[in-house]
Each structure stands twice: as structure tokens, then as C-alpha cells.
Design a protein around this motif. Sequence first.
Motif, mmCIF file in Angstrom:
data_model
loop_
_atom_site.group_PDB
_atom_site.id
_atom_site.type_symbol
_atom_site.label_atom_id
_atom_site.label_comp_id
_atom_site.label_asym_id
_atom_site.label_seq_id
_atom_site.Cartn_x
_atom_site.Cartn_y
_atom_site.Cartn_z
ATOM 1 N N GLU A 46 -50.670 77.810 18.668
ATOM 2 C CA GLU A 46 -49.731 76.690 18.780
ATOM 3 C C GLU A 46 -50.482 75.370 18.933
ATOM 4 N N ARG A 47 -51.476 75.360 19.804
ATOM 5 C CA ARG A 47 -52.244 74.129 20.039
ATOM 6 C C ARG A 47 -52.998 73.708 18.769
ATOM 7 N N ARG A 48 -53.524 74.685 18.033
ATOM 8 C CA ARG A 48 -54.241 74.396 16.788
ATOM 9 C C ARG A 48 -53.297 73.766 15.764
ATOM 10 N N GLN A 49 -52.100 74.279 15.676
ATOM 11 C CA GLN A 49 -51.113 73.762 14.736
ATOM 12 C C GLN A 49 -50.716 72.329 15.113
ATOM 13 N N LEU A 50 -50.526 72.082 16.395
ATOM 14 C CA LEU A 50 -50.166 70.736 16.846
ATOM 15 C C LEU A 50 -51.312 69.751 16.628
ATOM 16 N N THR A 51 -52.534 70.200 16.826
ATOM 17 C CA THR A 51 -53.697 69.336 16.598
ATOM 18 C C THR A 51 -53.829 68.989 15.119
ATOM 19 N N ARG A 52 -53.569 69.956 14.243
ATOM 20 C CA ARG A 52 -53.600 69.680 12.799
ATOM 21 C C ARG A 52 -52.557 68.639 12.423
ATOM 22 N N LEU A 53 -51.375 68.745 13.034
ATOM 23 C CA LEU A 53 -50.319 67.779 12.760
ATOM 24 C C LEU A 53 -50.743 66.382 13.223
ATOM 25 N N GLN A 54 -51.297 66.284 14.415
ATOM 26 C CA GLN A 54 -51.778 64.987 14.927
ATOM 27 C C GLN A 54 -52.828 64.399 13.997
ATOM 28 N N THR A 55 -53.789 65.217 13.628
ATOM 29 C CA THR A 55 -54.885 64.748 12.780
ATOM 30 C C THR A 55 -54.365 64.299 11.423
ATOM 31 N N ARG A 56 -53.487 65.101 10.828
ATOM 32 C CA ARG A 56 -52.949 64.771 9.516
ATOM 33 C C ARG A 56 -52.211 63.433 9.551
ATOM 34 N N PHE A 57 -51.415 63.209 10.589
ATOM 35 C CA PHE A 57 -50.626 61.981 10.641
ATOM 36 C C PHE A 57 -51.469 60.770 11.031
ATOM 37 N N LEU A 58 -52.331 60.928 12.012
ATOM 38 C CA LEU A 58 -53.075 59.774 12.528
ATOM 39 C C LEU A 58 -54.288 59.414 11.673
ATOM 40 N N HIS A 59 -54.759 60.340 10.849
ATOM 41 C CA HIS A 59 -55.935 60.082 10.019
ATOM 42 C C HIS A 59 -55.636 58.975 9.010
ATOM 43 N N ASN A 60 -56.426 57.924 9.056
ATOM 44 C CA ASN A 60 -56.295 56.781 8.149
ATOM 45 C C ASN A 60 -54.953 56.065 8.240
ATOM 46 N N ASN A 61 -54.254 56.193 9.340
ATOM 47 C CA ASN A 61 -53.001 55.472 9.523
ATOM 48 C C ASN A 61 -53.267 54.302 10.464
#
Length: 121
Positions: A46-61
Amino acid sequence: MWRWIVAIVSVICLALLLTTDTSKTFFAGVGGTINGWYDSLANVPERRQLTRLQTRFLHNNMSLKPHQTDYVYEVTSSLQSVRTFYDLYCVKGDKNPYLFGNNLMKFCSDIAQEQIISANK
């Protein structure tokens, strides 16, 4: 004969030792620690999935302000909060004071791509 007597006395001493308040406190602490380890291991996917979501959204934003970034971290702190966010703001179209416009559309898209909503419902 002596072996039986020594064994019985040992068992009685062990039983008395294990029923003291100190040993109960010690074993309760050990049980709590083991339970914490288990919970943290169970939440790794669960934590890995949430971290991927954070990274995907915040990366280069770079268009996000600090309070918006903090809000994204708050929303992605648990699967339940992400699901609630998705239902309110992505599905029902409610107004969000922190994320709106393209940022909201991208975050909703990233949540859908991560498949958080359909997993473990």
C-alpha cells in the motif's frame, strides 16, 4: 526420582516467574513490537503504491505552491483518503480549494492509472 522432583520444582518456578506483573509487562511489550512489525510489513505494498502516486504527480509539476504539495502528501497518506478524494473531486465533481483545473485533472488521471480505486475495495 530426583530428576522428577527437580523437573516439577523447575516447572513450578517457571510458572510463578511467568505470572508476575513484570513478565506480563515484558511479554506485552514484545507482543506489541511484533504486532507493529507485522503491520508495517503488511502495509508495504500500500505504501509503495501511494509513493508511486505521489512521485508521478509531483514529478516535474512546478506549478504547485507549497500548501498544495502538503495537501497532496496529506491526501496520499492512506488508501482510504485517496479513495475519498477521488470519489468527491474526480467522480462527483465537487470543488477542491487546493487542487483545481489542470492539476486536479492530472491528479485524478494519476489516481486512475495507479489503479488505487479498484484495488482492495
